[in-house]
Motif scaffolding. Sequence first.
Motif, PDB file in Angstrom:
ATOM      1  N   TYR A  62       0.838  -1.205   0.000  1.00 59.47           N
ATOM      2  CA  TYR A  62       0.000   0.000   0.000  1.00 59.47           C
ATOM      3  C   TYR A  62       0.871   1.252   0.000  1.00 59.47           C
ATOM      4  CZ  TYR A  62      -3.136   3.563   1.971  1.00 59.47           C
ATOM      5  OH  TYR A  62      -3.843   4.718   2.207  1.00 59.47           O
ATOM      6  N   VAL A 122       0.375   3.833  -2.998  1.00 59.79           N
ATOM      7  CA  VAL A 122      -0.824   4.650  -2.754  1.00 59.79           C
ATOM      8  C   VAL A 122      -0.721   6.062  -3.345  1.00 59.79           C
ATOM      9  CG1 VAL A 122      -0.089   5.423  -0.452  1.00 59.79           C
ATOM     10  CG2 VAL A 122      -2.508   5.397  -1.015  1.00 59.79           C
ATOM     11  N   ASP A 123       0.464   6.655  -3.270  1.00 59.49           N
ATOM     12  CA  ASP A 123       0.583   8.040  -3.737  1.00 59.49           C
ATOM     13  C   ASP A 123       0.255   8.165  -5.225  1.00 59.49           C
ATOM     14  OD1 ASP A 123       1.275   8.590  -1.197  1.00 59.49           O
ATOM     15  OD2 ASP A 123       3.224   9.498  -1.643  1.00 59.49           O
ATOM     16  N   TYR A 155      -3.432   7.438  -5.925  1.00 59.26           N
ATOM     17  CA  TYR A 155      -4.270   8.571  -5.514  1.00 59.26           C
ATOM     18  C   TYR A 155      -4.130   9.730  -6.505  1.00 59.26           C
ATOM     19  CZ  TYR A 155      -6.247  12.316  -2.661  1.00 59.26           C
ATOM     20  OH  TYR A 155      -7.012  13.365  -2.210  1.00 59.26           O
ATOM     21  N   ARG A 156      -2.892   9.985  -6.939  1.00 61.63           N
ATOM     22  CA  ARG A 156      -2.662  11.071  -7.908  1.00 61.63           C
ATOM     23  C   ARG A 156      -3.488  10.837  -9.174  1.00 61.63           C
ATOM     24  NH1 ARG A 156       1.764  14.452  -7.786  1.00 61.63           N
ATOM     25  NH2 ARG A 156       1.786  14.534 -10.051  1.00 61.63           N
ATOM     26  N   PHE A 158      -7.162  11.268  -8.493  1.00 60.58           N
ATOM     27  CA  PHE A 158      -7.522  12.682  -8.334  1.00 60.58           C
ATOM     28  C   PHE A 158      -7.512  13.405  -9.675  1.00 60.58           C
ATOM     29  CE2 PHE A 158      -7.316  17.098  -7.335  1.00 60.58           C
ATOM     30  CZ  PHE A 158      -8.092  17.233  -6.201  1.00 60.58           C
ATOM     31  N   ARG A 159      -6.499  13.117 -10.486  1.00 59.92           N
ATOM     32  CA  ARG A 159      -6.444  13.778 -11.801  1.00 59.92           C
ATOM     33  C   ARG A 159      -7.686  13.441 -12.614  1.00 59.92           C
ATOM     34  NH1 ARG A 159      -2.119  17.527 -12.022  1.00 59.92           N
ATOM     35  NH2 ARG A 159      -0.153  16.513 -11.588  1.00 59.92           N
ATOM     36  N   GLN A 209     -10.450   9.716  -2.990  1.00 66.17           N
ATOM     37  CA  GLN A 209     -10.253   8.848  -1.815  1.00 66.17           C
ATOM     38  C   GLN A 209     -11.062   7.556  -1.975  1.00 66.17           C
ATOM     39  OE1 GLN A 209     -10.647  10.952   1.881  1.00 66.17           O
ATOM     40  NE2 GLN A 209     -10.797   9.097   3.086  1.00 66.17           N
ATOM     41  N   THR A 236      -9.458   5.372  -4.661  1.00 64.53           N
ATOM     42  CA  THR A 236      -8.205   4.764  -4.213  1.00 64.53           C
ATOM     43  C   THR A 236      -8.491   3.591  -3.278  1.00 64.53           C
ATOM     44  OG1 THR A 236      -7.186   6.943  -4.351  1.00 64.53           O
ATOM     45  CG2 THR A 236      -5.976   5.276  -3.137  1.00 64.53           C
ATOM     46  N   GLN A 237      -9.410   3.813  -2.350  1.00 71.53           N
ATOM     47  CA  GLN A 237      -9.765   2.730  -1.416  1.00 71.53           C
ATOM     48  C   GLN A 237     -10.300   1.521  -2.181  1.00 71.53           C
ATOM     49  OE1 GLN A 237     -11.024   5.926   2.004  1.00 71.53           O
ATOM     50  NE2 GLN A 237     -12.548   4.489   1.337  1.00 71.53           N
ATOM     51  N   PHE A 289      -7.543  -0.494  -3.916  1.00 71.58           N
ATOM     52  CA  PHE A 289      -6.754  -1.387  -3.063  1.00 71.58           C
ATOM     53  C   PHE A 289      -7.599  -2.552  -2.523  1.00 71.58           C
ATOM     54  CE2 PHE A 289      -3.724   2.079  -3.205  1.00 71.58           C
ATOM     55  CZ  PHE A 289      -2.534   1.380  -3.312  1.00 71.58           C
TER      56      PHE A 289
END
Lengths: 181, 270
Positions: A22, A26-27, A30-31, A34-35, A44, A47-48, A51
């Motif tokens: 993770y 994760v970074d 998430y990026r 978000f993009r 969020q 991303t959750q 995973f």
Amino acid sequence: MTDKQLVERCLAGDRTAERALYDAHVDRVYRLAFRLAGDADLAQDFTQETFIRAFDRLGQYRGDASLATWLHTIATSVSLNGMRSVTRLRARSTTIDDVPELPANTKRVAPHDLRERLHAAIDALSVKLRPVFVMHDVEGYTHDEISTTLGIPVGTSKARLFDARAKLRAALAIFAGDQSA
Amino acid sequence: MKDDELDEMLRDAALTYNTPPEPPREAMWEAISRARSAASVVPIGAPRRTRWIATAAGIAAVLVAGIVIGRASRGPVDASTTVARVAPPAPSAASQRDSSASEQPSVPNEIASPAVVDVTGGHREAARQLATRAPAQQRERVNGSADLSNDGAAYRLAVVEHLTRTEVLLTSFRAQEQSGDAARVDAQFAALSRELLGTTRLLLATRRGDDPNITRLLQDLEYVLMQLSQYANDGRRVDLDALNQSMDKRNVIPKLRSNIPAGLSATSGT
């Protein structure tokens, strides 16, 4: 530790390895979320979900592609499906009053407005063009990675990027013309 | 403006497009861990240590109060009208051959839906029986007993329980709001609405049987719960108005009640 070793430890129920996997990814996941989503809560959630799905399907990871690419494939699928659902819901609840009016005078557009309009033009790209543009020009993925992640040929990825840039350039030229007038 | 300048503007716009903030790593890891442990199979009736105990107790209290009031106002209950008491299937050749098998509990105890709080044993049993109403031929195949190992039945069970919990949440929210207490929505309420939103999305993503009514209802719930979470997080009046408008426009609570079997709804019989 290689991707395969990490996956094997996760499959054996090693919680530390799960956390390591993770933390390592994760970074970037998430990026990307978000993009594509443009919203912190949605990013969020996506991303959750990415995973959760990845841990559930870790046994299906064969090691043909890198673990990062495999994860980004899931992330893209989750994000794009999620955005489709959100767009549908927003469309169902949007009334004519909610649509913002265009400014009466579009001449003399300030640079930051021009940038905002470009962002709006990126938002307005079709669901086929936007992910390719965002992944390549914004997040720096290669065409090979995009091809694997989106499940399209490399040539298609290149063609979509070309189309996306052409559309954005056209949108930009209109406002640039207004500005110079 | 020249092509080079256009390209430069384009590159600049690309770099600043949807610039992500710092990811909430710990919060996401907690949510992932929670979702994964909730999805794992838990035997029905087994003690579950969750932070939702207080919430579950509240939900159970509302359910019980609703049922008690409903039954008290209806008088004696006619057993034939109670959904939970499904009439046994007509004796088939198979069931006559092995009558002892039909006396066995028809539902494996370990089946539980993901992220579902065990509200009360009685309601879970009723929901399970409703969910296991399979076609007659399927019942014959398993000697008259319903087969909960079937994906569709397990899915229906999860949907019924989820709708019940959502109805309780929305009904209590409406009650609070009508008493002018909507501002008292606390963190636990917000967390519960987020959890239900997650379950709604999960059910939409894994839908079985493609019942269009249920799919539409789940889509409406997804929207309403999203607004409720937003309001619970930010507490803005404009979100509350939008939420009320959506709930009324989509008839969410009446639709929920019509999809929840009698005796399970928080307001059944009232």
